[in-house]
Write a protein that holds these residues in place. Structure first.
Motif, short mmCIF file in Angstrom:
data_model
loop_
_atom_site.label_atom_id
_atom_site.label_comp_id
_atom_site.label_asym_id
_atom_site.label_seq_id
_atom_site.Cartn_x
_atom_site.Cartn_y
_atom_site.Cartn_z
N GLN A 157 0.98 -1.08 0.11
CA GLN A 157 0.05 -0.18 -0.04
C GLN A 157 0.84 1.40 -0.01
N ARG A 158 1.94 1.32 0.79
CA ARG A 158 2.88 2.44 0.68
C ARG A 158 3.49 2.53 -0.62
N TRP A 159 3.90 1.51 -1.16
CA TRP A 159 4.54 1.65 -2.55
C TRP A 159 3.51 2.25 -3.67
N VAL A 160 2.23 1.71 -3.36
CA VAL A 160 1.08 2.32 -4.34
C VAL A 160 1.14 3.96 -4.23
N HIS A 161 0.85 4.23 -2.75
CA HIS A 161 0.81 5.36 -2.40
C HIS A 161 1.73 6.35 -3.02
N GLY A 162 3.06 5.81 -2.89
CA GLY A 162 4.00 6.54 -3.51
C GLY A 162 4.02 6.82 -4.94
N ARG A 163 3.66 5.65 -5.70
CA ARG A 163 3.25 5.78 -7.27
C ARG A 163 2.14 6.74 -7.48
N ILE A 164 1.13 6.74 -6.58
CA ILE A 164 -0.17 7.66 -7.09
C ILE A 164 0.38 9.30 -6.83
N ALA A 165 1.23 9.29 -5.64
CA ALA A 165 1.67 10.71 -5.47
C ALA A 165 2.57 11.11 -6.54
N SER A 166 3.47 10.11 -7.11
CA SER A 166 4.30 10.74 -8.35
C SER A 166 3.53 10.76 -9.64
N VAL A 167 2.50 9.99 -9.98
CA VAL A 167 1.65 10.23 -11.18
C VAL A 167 1.08 11.60 -11.25
N LEU A 168 0.26 11.84 -9.93
CA LEU A 168 -0.49 12.98 -9.75
C LEU A 168 0.44 14.21 -9.89
N ASP A 169 1.80 14.18 -9.47
CA ASP A 169 2.78 15.33 -9.51
C ASP A 169 3.02 15.29 -11.14
N ARG A 170 3.37 14.27 -11.69
CA ARG A 170 3.66 14.46 -13.29
C ARG A 170 2.41 14.96 -13.98
N LEU A 171 1.13 14.51 -13.44
CA LEU A 171 -0.05 14.97 -14.39
C LEU A 171 -0.01 16.42 -14.11
N ILE A 175 -0.25 18.99 -17.28
CA ILE A 175 -1.24 20.09 -17.80
C ILE A 175 -0.75 21.41 -16.93
N ASP A 176 0.31 21.57 -16.41
CA ASP A 176 0.83 22.69 -16.05
C ASP A 176 -0.46 23.24 -14.90
N HIS A 213 -13.22 25.22 -15.56
CA HIS A 213 -12.19 24.29 -15.46
C HIS A 213 -12.12 23.68 -16.98
N LEU A 214 -13.26 23.18 -17.38
CA LEU A 214 -13.38 22.34 -18.67
C LEU A 214 -12.77 23.46 -19.91
N ARG A 215 -13.38 24.78 -19.68
CA ARG A 215 -13.05 25.73 -20.65
C ARG A 215 -11.40 25.96 -20.68
N ARG A 216 -10.83 26.05 -19.50
CA ARG A 216 -9.57 26.23 -19.39
C ARG A 216 -8.60 24.99 -19.74
N LEU A 217 -8.89 23.74 -19.66
CA LEU A 217 -8.59 22.51 -20.10
C LEU A 217 -8.75 22.40 -21.60
N GLU A 218 -9.72 22.99 -22.17
CA GLU A 218 -9.87 23.06 -23.48
C GLU A 218 -8.87 24.03 -24.24
N HIS A 219 -8.77 25.20 -23.65
CA HIS A 219 -7.96 26.29 -24.03
C HIS A 219 -6.32 25.52 -24.24
N ARG A 220 -5.94 24.79 -23.23
CA ARG A 220 -4.72 24.24 -23.38
C ARG A 220 -4.64 23.01 -24.16
N GLU A 221 -5.79 22.69 -24.62
CA GLU A 221 -5.68 21.64 -25.61
C GLU A 221 -5.72 19.99 -25.12
N ALA B 135 2.20 11.53 -21.82
CA ALA B 135 0.92 12.04 -22.34
C ALA B 135 -0.01 12.10 -21.02
N VAL B 136 -0.81 12.97 -21.17
CA VAL B 136 -1.93 13.17 -20.05
C VAL B 136 -2.74 11.76 -20.03
N PRO B 137 -3.44 11.23 -21.42
CA PRO B 137 -4.21 10.21 -21.30
C PRO B 137 -3.34 8.90 -20.61
N ASP B 138 -2.18 8.81 -21.05
CA ASP B 138 -1.14 7.88 -20.38
C ASP B 138 -1.19 7.77 -18.70
#
Lengths: 235, 235
Positions: A157-171, A175-176, A213-221, B135-138
């Motif tokens: 679980q701690r491993w998954v937790h670290g992975r999720i934090a890292s993916v959220l960070d990269r995400l 998307i800046d 938020h959707l409009r901003r995400l659209e603007h960023r393609e 990539a965001v989807p990945d």
């Protein structure tokens, strides 16, 4: 930090609400105060305790205003049962360290699952002579094995937790955005939500906020319109 | 019960100490008060809150004195990270229900572990073009999978928790003892501890207390003397 100190901090509803807010986006004192309907003085007091414990940190923005964000990455587990009260807090396990451990866990789980006899007799719980007369050494061995498995699951679980934090960070980087609501919206869309109402239900925010938020995400393609709804843009 | 209410209760150090005490053995108010150095009035107040929440129950002994024991069986998990603050409380999963789920978890873990590429590039965390340009989807797909795995691990933990509670219960019956210290002593002996000093270190109790329990366990023929130390009696 130790589990007791963490429980002392989390035992306060307003501190939990502050953490929930900061997990969505970094905030100024005034934002927190307005959002929670709590006086700035009380907010500063809570922030001080959370900062002292190392759970949050402050930064100064370009206008020299102080804002706060969650800095700590940890898990707390509490177990309560008639003969058992345990708690532990732990930091995420390093992704590289835990890879092999997870493999071991997988083997362990399989071994455990296929040792059907014992499991079945316990599951049926029908008080057969077997169950009632279970020998003390057998029960102790079973307890030992279960405790090993628990430790391994906790590590996984701690491993998954670290992975999720890292993916959220990269995400967030990809998307800046420092607002995790953007991430939550994208995750809800990946799950099939296509219009502001559905997305709002999934993330717990009003459609009007979602639309902005959707409009901003659209603007960023990052997303694009698809008929009446929205869809993730191709990579 | 919900995680917030549970955190409110566990946020108090004396309530945690009461639960720790009751997990060792059922207690009267006076015992708790003396052990904790807290007034009976304050103890009664804490017990009332714990009882109201359903975490503990009271019984009446043969002398019509009320004593308390832990009745609830649950787990609390809190996760804190820069973009994530989540908490959940859950009851143990039924042993029969979860058997197949654990098998699924095992498959999932294996699948995850062998998908080496992604894991390795993330583990090394060296900011290659791969990682930076993800990539965001990945990333969203990866997040989705990790969250599924987290749910499964959590379910497996609840399954193990239920199993441990059941084994401890049966062990208590088998040795005819309501004191979990007896169980802890036996578990320490199964781990190799053989004299009161070693056992005391393992369970966190003074050797004199351990010796008294050892003598009672010997009397019941659960353990036997072995040279200068003690050993589990054969089944």
């Amino acid at each position: 930090m130790d589990a007791s100190a963490l429980l002392d901090l989390l035992g306060n509803g307003n501190r939990r609400r502050i953490l929930r807010l900061l997990a969505r986006k970094p905030c100024y004192v005034t934002e927190i105060s307005e959002h929670l309907g709590v006086s700035p003085k009380a907010v500063i007091d809570h922030l001080g305790k959370l900062e002292e414990a190392g759970l949050i940190e402050s930064r100064i923005d370009e206008k020299r205003r102080k804002y706060f964000h969650i800095s700590e990455n940890l898990r707390l587990e509490v177990t309560l049962a008639p003969y058992d009260f345990g708690m532990k807090s732990a930091y995420p396990a390093s992704p590289s360290l835990d890879l092999s451990r997870c493999q071991y866990l997988s083997l362990e789980t399989t071994r455990w699952t296929v040792s059907g006899d014992r499991t079945d007799s316990d599951a049926s719980n029908n008080g057969t002579a077997d169950g009632a007369d279970a020998a003390v050494p057998d029960l102790i061995e079973e307890l030992d094995e279960l405790e090993d498995l628990e430790r391994e699951l906790s590590l996984a679980q701690r491993w998954v937790h670290g992975r999720i934090a890292s993916v959220l960070d990269r995400l967030g980087d990809a998307i800046d955005s420092e607002e995790s609501l953007d991430t939550e919206i994208l995750a809800a869309m990946a799950d099939g939500a296509a219009d502001p109402g559905e997305i709002g239900d999934a993330v717990g925010a009003p459609p009007a906020v979602i639309e902005e938020h959707l409009r901003r995400l659209e603007h960023r393609e990052i997303i694009e319109r698809d008929g009446g709804g929205w869809t993730l843009a191709d990579a």
